[in-house]
Design a protein around this motif. Sequence first.
Motif, mmCIF file in Angstrom:
data_model
loop_
_atom_site.group_PDB
_atom_site.id
_atom_site.type_symbol
_atom_site.label_atom_id
_atom_site.label_comp_id
_atom_site.label_asym_id
_atom_site.label_seq_id
_atom_site.Cartn_x
_atom_site.Cartn_y
_atom_site.Cartn_z
ATOM 1 N N CYS A 112 0.850 -1.185 0.000
ATOM 2 C CA CYS A 112 0.000 0.000 0.000
ATOM 3 C C CYS A 112 0.889 1.239 0.000
ATOM 4 O O CYS A 112 1.767 1.378 0.849
ATOM 5 C CB CYS A 112 -0.902 -0.005 1.236
ATOM 6 S SG CYS A 112 -1.862 1.522 1.398
ATOM 7 N N CYS A 162 0.158 3.344 3.558
ATOM 8 C CA CYS A 162 0.577 2.876 4.877
ATOM 9 C C CYS A 162 1.749 1.902 4.790
ATOM 10 O O CYS A 162 2.253 1.451 5.802
ATOM 11 C CB CYS A 162 -0.601 2.233 5.619
ATOM 12 S SG CYS A 162 -1.239 0.725 4.853
ATOM 13 N N CYS A 182 -7.894 0.429 0.918
ATOM 14 C CA CYS A 182 -6.955 -0.311 1.758
ATOM 15 C C CYS A 182 -7.729 -0.986 2.882
ATOM 16 O O CYS A 182 -8.543 -0.350 3.549
ATOM 17 C CB CYS A 182 -5.896 0.640 2.319
ATOM 18 S SG CYS A 182 -4.678 -0.187 3.368
ATOM 19 N N CYS A 240 -6.012 3.054 7.657
ATOM 20 C CA CYS A 240 -5.597 3.607 6.376
ATOM 21 C C CYS A 240 -6.855 3.831 5.540
ATOM 22 O O CYS A 240 -7.367 4.948 5.485
ATOM 23 C CB CYS A 240 -4.615 2.654 5.684
ATOM 24 S SG CYS A 240 -4.013 3.251 4.106
HETATM 25 ZN ZN LIG Z 1 -2.970 1.381 3.373
#
Ligand SMILES: [Zn+2]
Length: 62
Positions: free
Chosen positions: A19, A22, A39, A44
Amino acid sequence: MVPAPEDIKLPSHSLKFICPHCRRKLSATPEQFGTEMPCPFVNCGKPIQVPEPDWKSVGGGG
Ligand SMILES: [Zn+2]
């Protein structure tokens, strides 16, 4: 008891990626390749563009 990630059997054609928000490891199913998904991490939850794997056959149709 939470199983370790290594113990989870993933589908053979899952794609692992990071991701961009994050920096956590994620996995996507073939249905999600090239699409946008939120996500899954609750802290997040930002939209992520799922990359397409190299092994996916690329058609010329566009
Ligand atoms: Zn994320």
